[in-house]
Design an enzyme around this catalytic site. Structure first.
Site, PDB file in Angstrom:
ATOM      1  N   CYS A 291      -6.812  -6.941   3.449  1.00  0.00           N
ATOM      2  CA  CYS A 291      -8.120  -6.285   3.328  1.00  0.00           C
ATOM      3  C   CYS A 291      -9.005  -6.859   2.223  1.00  0.00           C
ATOM      4  CB  CYS A 291      -7.956  -4.797   3.026  1.00  0.00           C
ATOM      5  SG  CYS A 291      -6.429  -4.027   3.564  1.00  0.00           S
TER       6      CYS A 291
ATOM      7  N   SER B 127       0.829  -1.214   0.000  1.00  0.00           N
ATOM      8  CA  SER B 127       0.000   0.000   0.000  1.00  0.00           C
ATOM      9  C   SER B 127       0.861   1.260   0.000  1.00  0.00           C
ATOM     10  CB  SER B 127      -0.898   0.014   1.240  1.00  0.00           C
ATOM     11  OG  SER B 127      -1.633  -1.184   1.335  1.00  0.00           O
TER      12      SER B 127
ATOM     13  N   HIS C 280     -35.149   8.378   6.149  1.00  0.00           N
ATOM     14  CA  HIS C 280     -36.062   7.407   6.721  1.00  0.00           C
ATOM     15  C   HIS C 280     -36.590   6.467   5.653  1.00  0.00           C
ATOM     16  CE1 HIS C 280     -38.744   5.890   9.765  1.00  0.00           C
ATOM     17  NE2 HIS C 280     -39.751   5.981   8.911  1.00  0.00           N
TER      18      HIS C 280
ATOM     19  N   CYS D   8      -2.362  -5.904   1.721  1.00  0.00           N
ATOM     20  CA  CYS D   8      -3.768  -5.502   1.593  1.00  0.00           C
ATOM     21  C   CYS D   8      -4.436  -6.206   0.412  1.00  0.00           C
ATOM     22  CB  CYS D   8      -3.840  -3.989   1.439  1.00  0.00           C
ATOM     23  SG  CYS D   8      -5.489  -3.386   1.161  1.00  0.00           S
TER      24      CYS D   8
ATOM     25  N   ARG E  56      -6.257 -14.953  25.028  1.00  0.00           N
ATOM     26  CA  ARG E  56      -5.649 -15.067  26.365  1.00  0.00           C
ATOM     27  C   ARG E  56      -6.102 -13.967  27.319  1.00  0.00           C
ATOM     28  NH1 ARG E  56       0.438 -12.740  25.249  1.00  0.00           N
ATOM     29  NH2 ARG E  56      -0.379 -10.833  24.418  1.00  0.00           N
TER      30      ARG E  56
ATOM     31  N   GLY F  72      -1.046 -11.072  16.097  1.00  0.00           N
ATOM     32  CA  GLY F  72      -0.253  -9.868  15.872  1.00  0.00           C
ATOM     33  C   GLY F  72       0.713 -10.015  14.715  1.00  0.00           C
TER      34      GLY F  72
ATOM     35  N   VAL G 286     -11.138 -11.683  15.031  1.00  0.00           N
ATOM     36  CA  VAL G 286     -12.604 -11.590  15.109  1.00  0.00           C
ATOM     37  C   VAL G 286     -13.216 -11.734  13.714  1.00  0.00           C
ATOM     38  CG1 VAL G 286     -14.507 -10.032  15.703  1.00  0.00           C
ATOM     39  CG2 VAL G 286     -12.547 -10.263  17.237  1.00  0.00           C
ATOM     40  N   GLU G 287     -12.580 -11.134  12.739  1.00  0.00           N
ATOM     41  CA  GLU G 287     -13.096 -11.246  11.366  1.00  0.00           C
ATOM     42  C   GLU G 287     -13.068 -12.694  10.891  1.00  0.00           C
ATOM     43  OE1 GLU G 287     -11.979  -6.875   9.504  1.00  0.00           O
ATOM     44  OE2 GLU G 287     -10.472  -8.444   9.427  1.00  0.00           O
TER      45      GLU G 287
ATOM     46  N   TYR H 271      -8.676  -7.450  15.596  1.00  0.00           N
ATOM     47  CA  TYR H 271      -9.745  -7.421  14.604  1.00  0.00           C
ATOM     48  C   TYR H 271      -9.621  -8.525  13.571  1.00  0.00           C
ATOM     49  CZ  TYR H 271      -6.974  -5.109  10.900  1.00  0.00           C
ATOM     50  OH  TYR H 271      -6.059  -4.827   9.918  1.00  0.00           O
TER      51      TYR H 271
ATOM     52  N   GLU I 230     -30.144   6.646  10.446  1.00  0.00           N
ATOM     53  CA  GLU I 230     -30.838   7.838  10.958  1.00  0.00           C
ATOM     54  C   GLU I 230     -30.817   7.878  12.484  1.00  0.00           C
ATOM     55  OE1 GLU I 230     -35.171   8.140  10.416  1.00  0.00           O
ATOM     56  OE2 GLU I 230     -35.237   5.985  10.056  1.00  0.00           O
TER      57      GLU I 230
ATOM     58  N   LYS J 277      -9.915 -10.722   2.384  1.00  0.00           N
ATOM     59  CA  LYS J 277     -10.675 -10.868   3.632  1.00  0.00           C
ATOM     60  C   LYS J 277     -12.110 -10.384   3.445  1.00  0.00           C
ATOM     61  CE  LYS J 277     -11.003  -7.559   6.094  1.00  0.00           C
ATOM     62  NZ  LYS J 277     -10.154  -6.939   7.072  1.00  0.00           N
TER      63      LYS J 277
ATOM     64  N   TYR K  95      -2.117  -2.832 -10.540  1.00  0.00           N
ATOM     65  CA  TYR K  95      -0.984  -2.204  -9.844  1.00  0.00           C
ATOM     66  C   TYR K  95       0.247  -2.139 -10.758  1.00  0.00           C
ATOM     67  CZ  TYR K  95      -3.083  -1.524  -5.318  1.00  0.00           C
ATOM     68  OH  TYR K  95      -3.859  -1.040  -4.304  1.00  0.00           O
TER      69      TYR K  95
HETATM   70  P1  FAD Z   1       2.492  -4.147   2.908  1.00  0.00           P
HETATM   71  O1  FAD Z   1       1.210  -3.905   2.247  1.00  0.00           O
HETATM   72  O2  FAD Z   1       2.607  -5.335   3.791  1.00  0.00           O
HETATM   73  O3  FAD Z   1       3.589  -4.230   1.754  1.00  0.00           O
HETATM   74  C1  FAD Z   1       4.919  -4.563   1.995  1.00  0.00           C
HETATM   75  C2  FAD Z   1       5.469  -5.207   0.746  1.00  0.00           C
HETATM   76  O4  FAD Z   1       6.898  -5.271   0.850  1.00  0.00           O
HETATM   77  C3  FAD Z   1       5.007  -6.643   0.549  1.00  0.00           C
HETATM   78  O5  FAD Z   1       4.450  -6.796  -0.735  1.00  0.00           O
HETATM   79  C4  FAD Z   1       6.270  -7.478   0.715  1.00  0.00           C
HETATM   80  O6  FAD Z   1       6.292  -8.630  -0.105  1.00  0.00           O
HETATM   81  C5  FAD Z   1       7.334  -6.481   0.297  1.00  0.00           C
HETATM   82  N1  FAD Z   1       8.668  -6.765   0.852  1.00  0.00           N
HETATM   83  C6  FAD Z   1       8.999  -6.966   2.145  1.00  0.00           C
HETATM   84  N2  FAD Z   1      10.335  -7.107   2.272  1.00  0.00           N
HETATM   85  C7  FAD Z   1      10.849  -6.989   1.026  1.00  0.00           C
HETATM   86  C8  FAD Z   1      12.177  -7.037   0.513  1.00  0.00           C
HETATM   87  N3  FAD Z   1      13.253  -7.208   1.313  1.00  0.00           N
HETATM   88  N4  FAD Z   1      12.347  -6.882  -0.832  1.00  0.00           N
HETATM   89  C9  FAD Z   1      11.298  -6.700  -1.660  1.00  0.00           C
HETATM   90  N5  FAD Z   1      10.031  -6.651  -1.220  1.00  0.00           N
HETATM   91  C10 FAD Z   1       9.804  -6.780   0.111  1.00  0.00           C
HETATM   92  N6  FAD Z   1      -6.051  -2.605   6.638  1.00  0.00           N
HETATM   93  C11 FAD Z   1      -7.165  -1.875   6.398  1.00  0.00           C
HETATM   94  O7  FAD Z   1      -7.068  -0.656   6.270  1.00  0.00           O
HETATM   95  N7  FAD Z   1      -8.392  -2.470   6.285  1.00  0.00           N
HETATM   96  C12 FAD Z   1      -8.561  -3.817   6.394  1.00  0.00           C
HETATM   97  O8  FAD Z   1      -9.671  -4.320   6.277  1.00  0.00           O
HETATM   98  C13 FAD Z   1      -7.399  -4.608   6.637  1.00  0.00           C
HETATM   99  N8  FAD Z   1      -7.515  -5.945   6.726  1.00  0.00           N
HETATM  100  C14 FAD Z   1      -6.396  -6.694   6.920  1.00  0.00           C
HETATM  101  C15 FAD Z   1      -6.534  -8.068   7.006  1.00  0.00           C
HETATM  102  C16 FAD Z   1      -5.442  -8.871   7.191  1.00  0.00           C
HETATM  103  C17 FAD Z   1      -5.623 -10.358   7.269  1.00  0.00           C
HETATM  104  C18 FAD Z   1      -4.143  -8.273   7.306  1.00  0.00           C
HETATM  105  C19 FAD Z   1      -2.933  -9.125   7.518  1.00  0.00           C
HETATM  106  C20 FAD Z   1      -3.994  -6.895   7.235  1.00  0.00           C
HETATM  107  C21 FAD Z   1      -5.114  -6.098   7.041  1.00  0.00           C
HETATM  108  N9  FAD Z   1      -5.012  -4.712   6.970  1.00  0.00           N
HETATM  109  C22 FAD Z   1      -6.146  -3.956   6.761  1.00  0.00           C
HETATM  110  C23 FAD Z   1      -3.717  -4.011   7.185  1.00  0.00           C
HETATM  111  C24 FAD Z   1      -3.076  -3.582   5.860  1.00  0.00           C
HETATM  112  O9  FAD Z   1      -3.013  -4.696   4.986  1.00  0.00           O
HETATM  113  C25 FAD Z   1      -1.691  -3.036   6.127  1.00  0.00           C
HETATM  114  O10 FAD Z   1      -1.760  -2.025   7.104  1.00  0.00           O
HETATM  115  C26 FAD Z   1      -1.054  -2.454   4.861  1.00  0.00           C
HETATM  116  O11 FAD Z   1      -0.974  -3.434   3.862  1.00  0.00           O
HETATM  117  C27 FAD Z   1       0.328  -1.895   5.175  1.00  0.00           C
HETATM  118  O12 FAD Z   1       0.922  -1.438   3.991  1.00  0.00           O
HETATM  119  P2  FAD Z   1       2.519  -1.389   3.860  1.00  0.00           P
HETATM  120  O13 FAD Z   1       2.785  -0.719   2.560  1.00  0.00           O
HETATM  121  O14 FAD Z   1       3.133  -0.855   5.081  1.00  0.00           O
HETATM  122  O15 FAD Z   1       2.984  -2.919   3.797  1.00  0.00           O
END
Ligand code: FAD
Length: 454
Positions: free
Chosen positions: A48, A15, A437, A43, A198, A262, A180-181, A177, A442, A51, A99
């Site tokens: 996201c 992202s 309504h 994501c 826990r 986590g 729970v999801e 979350y 509302e 999911k 993308y």
């Molecule tokens: P990421 O999206 O994790 O991207 C990091 C990228 O770096 C990855 O593609 C990885 O492969 C790449 N990478 C890592 N190390 C290297 C390397 N050394 N060389 C090359 N590439 C590398 N957020 C929401 O807002 N709404 C939601 O509903 C939601 N649902 C989620 C559900 C789940 C199950 C999970 C796990 C997360 C969810 N999130 C949600 C959180 C959201 O996905 C993250 O906050 C977001 O993707 C973070 O973006 P980022 O760019 O920091 O990292």
């Protein structure tokens, strides 16, 4: 001519990394992004998006039941898990392509492979080396599973989206979350589901009234919620089932164990030791408010830093950083206040701004407006499930500090109200707003009498 191959080398096309790359390239910088797994990051591929698609799938069983009261006699023949996974995969591949086109269309050089820092200006990907004036770390996070005997039998959110079969029974471990999801998703898809946490109660950090409401709602759906439950050991039995041994001596037999306990920043093999980048006390990359690490040439955004782990936050940080570096006159800091977020359990949770507990801890005197009611759709359906809505209002200023909801489409509703809170809406503004309504939403503009006053 610059002495470097690129102006900005981004590690991670998730992202935050994609947004920063596209924006920086759009501002004229020479940008490369390295990605080792999948475009769009967590994501799009294992977060996201899939999911939410699974959550949609899980909803249909309940919809079919509800339809009966509206005259529809629908019969569920079967549920085809493989079809859901295949269709989800096709959709994700489509998004990966989008993308790819967004990045290449913006002039970003896309490099496939794991990137490793050789020094503050040099990155290695495979046997290639690239130099860059600046480097951005946007490597995100990775699921964390604690050490215990039988750990090898569990899966995480990385694997759950590619399961070959839907288990008959499932145990989700965790209280955030994501746990729970997934408990909701498995339960909705017909698995006999337990959620083990826990702590005293799940969804720590959410409004207490909302958490209590969610416990009842999930239990009424047949979910087995076990709090103060710690897994000590997991044994794989002869028939392939898994036996969880809990610290209180109890056991639980199931077919699949999903750990959602986590996430940790993804730093392995990144080569931070070759730079001046340091970690904070929690193990995230240490940055200042401008996403600058302790190395002058290296920046970091998103889940690899100690920020709020949500996609819109990573996007906003990527955008802010690109502007600051390459279009400083348009730079605006990210506003982390009054953040709205949803939990896509069934029914949804939507939450915005302060919880009642946070507001009290900050010394506010409060008016609390709360409503529990059966949404209209549930009436003919004969569905007793109730929605929950809550406004946390500062008595002194009349400002609405927090909005919380459990109910269908809570995320959609709360997103609209987030704009109102950002604009500083008071309770009087809510009161002056006419409702639509008949809707559930509302209720947010018709709650007149506080259920509690300080
Ligand atoms: P990421 O999206 O994790 O991207 C990091 C990228 O770096 C990855 O593609 C990885 O492969 C790449 N990478 C890592 N190390 C290297 C390397 N050394 N060389 C090359 N590439 C590398 N957020 C929401 O807002 N709404 C939601 O509903 C939601 N649902 C989620 C559900 C789940 C199950 C999970 C796990 C997360 C969810 N999130 C949600 C959180 C959201 O996905 C993250 O906050 C977001 O993707 C973070 O973006 P980022 O760019 O920091 O990292």
């Amino acid at each position: 001519m610059s002495e470097f191959d690129f102006d900005l080398f981004v590690i991670g096309a998730g992202s935050g990394g994609v947004r920063a790359s596209r924006m920086a390239a759009g501002f004229g910088a020479r940008v490369a992004v390295a990605e080792e797994l999948y475009l769009g990051g967590t994501c799009v591929n294992v977060g996201c998006v899939p999911k939410k698609l699974f959550a949609y799938a899980a909803h249909f069983a309940e919809d079919v039941e509800d339809a009966r009261g509206y005259g529809w006699d629908l019969k569920v023949e079967s549920f085809n898990w493989q079809r859901l996974v295949e269709n989800k995969n096709t959709e994700i591949t489509r998004l990966n392509g989008i993308y790819h086109n967004l990045l290449t269309g913006a002039g970003v050089t896309l490099i496939h492979g794991r990137a490793r820092l050789l020094d503050s200006h040099t990155v290695a990907v495979g046997d290639k080396r690239f130099t860059s004036e600046r480097i951005l770390l946007a490597t995100g996070g990775w699921p964390f599973v604690p050490e215990f005997p039988g750990r090898e039998h569990v899966i995480t959110s990385n694997e759950v989206f590619y399961l070959e079969q839907l288990p008959a029974r499932c145990a989700v471990v965790g209280g955030g979350y994501i746990a729970v999801e997934f408990a909701s998703i498995f339960n909705g898809l017909g698995c006999q589901t337990s959620l083990l946490y826990r702590g005293e109660q799940f969804l720590r950090g959410f409004d207490q009234g909302l958490r209590d409401h969610m416990v009842v709602t999930m239990q009424n759906k047949g979910l087995d919620l076990q709090f103060n439950a710690q897994v000590e050991r997991i044994d794989k039995q002869a028939d392939g089932s898994l036996l969880l041994h809990l610290h209180n001596g109890e056991t639980l037999e199931t077919d699949l164990v999903l750990y959602a306990t986590g996430r940790r920043p993804k730093l392995d093999g990144l080569g931070l030791e070759n730079t001046a980048v340091t970690l904070d006390e929690k193990g995230f990359i240490a940055v200042d408010e401008l996403y600058q690490t302790t190395d002058p040439a290296v920046f970091a955004i998103g889940d690899v830093t100690d920020t709020i782990q949500l996609t819109p936050v990573a996007l906003a940080e990527g955008m802010a950083l690109a502007r600051r570096l390459y279009r400083p006159e348009e730079y605006r800091p990210v506003d982390y206040e009054d953040l709205a977020t949803a939990v896509f359990c069934i029914p949804n949770i939507g939450t915005l701004g302060m919880t009642e507990e946070q507001a009290r801890a900050q010394g506010y005197k409060l008016d609390i407006f709360e409503s529990r009611f059966r949404p209209m759709r549930n009436t003919l359906a004969g569905n007793a499930e109730q929605s929950f809505m809550k406004l946390v209002v500062d008595q002194a200023s009349d400002r609405v500090l927090g909005v919380h909801m459990v109910g269908p489409d809570a995320g959609e509703i709360i997103q609209g109200l987030a704009v109102a809170l950002k604009a500083g809406a008071t309770k009087s503004v809510f009161d002056a707003t006419l409702g639509i309504h008949p809707t559930a939403a509302e209720e947010f503009v018709t709650m007149r009498t506080p259920s509690r006053r300080d």
